[in-house]
Design a protein around this motif. Structure first.
Motif, mmCIF file in Angstrom:
data_model
loop_
_atom_site.group_PDB
_atom_site.id
_atom_site.type_symbol
_atom_site.label_atom_id
_atom_site.label_comp_id
_atom_site.label_asym_id
_atom_site.label_seq_id
_atom_site.Cartn_x
_atom_site.Cartn_y
_atom_site.Cartn_z
ATOM 1 N N LEU A 83 0.867 -1.180 0.000
ATOM 2 C CA LEU A 83 0.000 0.000 0.000
ATOM 3 C C LEU A 83 0.900 1.224 0.000
ATOM 4 N N SER A 84 0.641 2.140 -0.912
ATOM 5 C CA SER A 84 1.544 3.290 -1.068
ATOM 6 C C SER A 84 1.330 4.356 -0.005
ATOM 7 N N GLU A 85 0.122 4.472 0.524
ATOM 8 C CA GLU A 85 -0.125 5.457 1.567
ATOM 9 C C GLU A 85 -1.273 5.018 2.453
ATOM 10 N N ILE A 86 -1.304 5.592 3.648
ATOM 11 C CA ILE A 86 -2.360 5.269 4.606
ATOM 12 C C ILE A 86 -3.276 6.479 4.766
ATOM 13 N N THR A 87 -4.471 6.237 5.295
ATOM 14 C CA THR A 87 -5.433 7.319 5.508
ATOM 15 C C THR A 87 -4.871 8.318 6.502
ATOM 16 N N LYS A 88 -4.950 9.576 6.163
ATOM 17 C CA LYS A 88 -4.415 10.631 7.019
ATOM 18 C C LYS A 88 -5.528 11.294 7.809
ATOM 19 N N MET A 89 -5.263 11.484 9.098
ATOM 20 C CA MET A 89 -6.207 12.140 10.000
ATOM 21 C C MET A 89 -5.691 13.553 10.243
ATOM 22 N N VAL A 90 -6.292 14.524 9.570
ATOM 23 C CA VAL A 90 -5.804 15.902 9.695
ATOM 24 C C VAL A 90 -6.776 16.785 10.466
ATOM 25 N N GLU A 91 -7.924 16.240 10.809
ATOM 26 C CA GLU A 91 -8.977 17.032 11.434
ATOM 27 C C GLU A 91 -8.530 17.664 12.746
ATOM 28 N N LEU A 92 -7.732 16.927 13.523
ATOM 29 C CA LEU A 92 -7.358 17.431 14.846
ATOM 30 C C LEU A 92 -5.883 17.805 14.935
ATOM 31 N N GLN A 93 -5.309 18.245 13.839
ATOM 32 C CA GLN A 93 -3.939 18.732 13.875
ATOM 33 C C GLN A 93 -3.935 20.195 14.316
ATOM 34 N N PRO A 94 -2.973 20.601 15.160
ATOM 35 C CA PRO A 94 -2.901 22.007 15.565
ATOM 36 C C PRO A 94 -2.566 22.889 14.368
ATOM 37 N N GLN A 95 -3.035 24.128 14.429
ATOM 38 C CA GLN A 95 -2.823 25.059 13.327
ATOM 39 C C GLN A 95 -1.971 26.242 13.781
ATOM 40 N N ILE A 96 -0.954 26.556 12.992
ATOM 41 C CA ILE A 96 -0.178 27.776 13.210
ATOM 42 C C ILE A 96 -0.849 28.854 12.376
ATOM 43 N N VAL A 97 -1.610 29.737 13.025
ATOM 44 C CA VAL A 97 -2.444 30.692 12.283
ATOM 45 C C VAL A 97 -1.719 31.993 11.993
ATOM 46 N N SER A 98 -0.607 32.237 12.653
ATOM 47 C CA SER A 98 0.230 33.397 12.358
ATOM 48 C C SER A 98 1.605 33.116 12.939
ATOM 49 N N GLU A 99 2.525 34.039 12.772
ATOM 50 C CA GLU A 99 3.859 33.840 13.329
ATOM 51 C C GLU A 99 3.858 33.919 14.850
ATOM 52 N N SER A 100 2.699 34.257 15.431
ATOM 53 C CA SER A 100 2.634 34.429 16.878
ATOM 54 C C SER A 100 1.529 33.620 17.552
ATOM 55 N N LYS A 101 0.821 32.767 16.796
ATOM 56 C CA LYS A 101 -0.312 32.085 17.429
ATOM 57 C C LYS A 101 -0.474 30.653 16.936
ATOM 58 N N ILE A 102 -0.715 29.759 17.903
ATOM 59 C CA ILE A 102 -1.038 28.361 17.630
ATOM 60 C C ILE A 102 -2.428 28.078 18.191
ATOM 61 N N ILE A 103 -3.258 27.445 17.398
ATOM 62 C CA ILE A 103 -4.565 27.007 17.889
ATOM 63 C C ILE A 103 -4.612 25.488 17.818
ATOM 64 N N GLY A 104 -4.765 24.868 18.984
ATOM 65 C CA GLY A 104 -4.858 23.428 19.066
ATOM 66 C C GLY A 104 -6.167 23.007 19.710
ATOM 67 N N SER A 105 -6.229 21.748 20.109
ATOM 68 C CA SER A 105 -7.443 21.242 20.737
ATOM 69 C C SER A 105 -7.109 20.098 21.678
ATOM 70 N N VAL A 106 -8.054 19.770 22.533
ATOM 71 C CA VAL A 106 -7.897 18.672 23.483
ATOM 72 C C VAL A 106 -8.048 17.352 22.736
ATOM 73 N N ILE A 107 -7.062 16.472 22.892
ATOM 74 C CA ILE A 107 -7.140 15.160 22.240
ATOM 75 C C ILE A 107 -7.296 14.023 23.233
ATOM 76 N N TYR A 108 -7.088 14.312 24.536
ATOM 77 C CA TYR A 108 -7.160 13.223 25.514
ATOM 78 C C TYR A 108 -7.331 13.787 26.918
#
Length: 280
Positions: free
Chosen positions: A148-173
């Motif tokens: 199998l060349s690739e696996i299913t990617k889960m990107v829904e809950l990846q943290p986002q770097i929205v600017s050079e000064s801010k990260i928006i993440g979420s609770v995963i556990y």
């Protein structure tokens, strides 16, 4: 003989866990079986990935990890086996492995294709057990699957770097103590922050400091009656290097936990905003 670990959302009330172990012992009487967890929230693949990502590295290379969460095969949920970081994983292709393998690429991945030889309505008991025992005997992945060349990617809950000064993440556990783990890693925090002062926002509270361990919240030089004590709020990078919000010596039955006291739940927002051009 290699270790075989089990990570499922089966719980302990029903027969499923013992049936899987019995099937392994039937095929491989000398097997070494270790339970990672059977208390995963039902179908929660993010929680599964977090727990197993932090557990598997403690096992010897060559260990085989069976993952039984959201494991029913459908046209959109194949069964796969792969070699990653010297470990084998037998699991559904539902995004779990993309989170476990976020920093290390798999060496080999196959789509399991032995279903025509095994009549099953319980994939973990039949298909996954047979594949795990095949690997434990020294069998290769090519025998039980096609590349199998690739696996299913889960990107829904990846943290986002929205600017050079801010990260928006979420609770995963949320752990047994009510501590809340976000998907923001220490590496991301340091890369974006560059040593700048910051405000960490989680639920109803803001933090200005991230500690190295829980007890750092206590100044042991102060008299006992003047120290922070059980129930104090804190943020730290945990043993898996994830940003965690915690309550010192928390107990959900008494002082409460970060989840209950700060109103945080699975997928709640956690953000970090760094001050601009002001090194700490």
């Amino acid at each position: 003989m290699a270790f075989i670990t089990l990570t499922t959302d089966f719980g302990r009330k029903d027969h499923f866990v013992s049936a899987v172990k019995g099937a392994i012992y039937t095929l491989l009487p000398e097997a070494n079986i270790v339970d990672v967890s059977h208390e995963i929230s039902p179908f929660n693949i993010t929680e599964t990935a977090y727990i197993l990502k932090n557990a598997y590295k403690s096992f010897p290379k060559g260990t085989i990890h069976i993952i039984g969460v959201d494991s029913e095969m459908t046209p959109e949920n194949k069964h796969i086996a792969l070699l990653l970081d010297g470990h084998y994983f037998v699991c559904p292709d539902n995004g779990i492995m993309s989170m476990i393998a976020s920093e290390i690429n798999p060496t080999k991945v196959v789509e399991i294709n032995i279903h025509d030889r095994i009549e099953t309505s319980f994939s973990v008991l039949d298909v996954f057990v047979n594949v795990a025992c095949h690997i434990a005997r020294g069998g290769t992945l090519e025998v039980i699957g096609k590349p199998l060349s690739e696996i299913t990617k889960m990107v829904e809950l990846q943290p986002q770097i929205v600017s050079e000064s801010k990260i928006i993440g979420s609770v995963i556990y949320i752990d047994n103590y009510g501590n809340v783990i976000s998907n923001i890693t220490k590496e991301m925090f340091n890369t974006v922050g560059k040593g700048r002062k910051f405000t960490l926002s989680a639920g109803r509270y803001n933090f200005k400091k991230v500690l190295s361990k829980y007890s750092d919240i206590v100044d042991f030089k102060l008299p006992i009656n003047e120290r922070n004590s059980a129930g104090s709020k804190l943020a730290l990078f945990n043993s898996g290097n994830y940003l965690e919000i915690a309550i010192y010596k928390s107990n959900l039955q008494t002082v409460g936990g970060a989840s209950s006291l700060l109103g945080l739940d699975y997928r709640s927002s956690v953000s970090v905003e760094f001050e601009k051009d002001t090194p700490a």
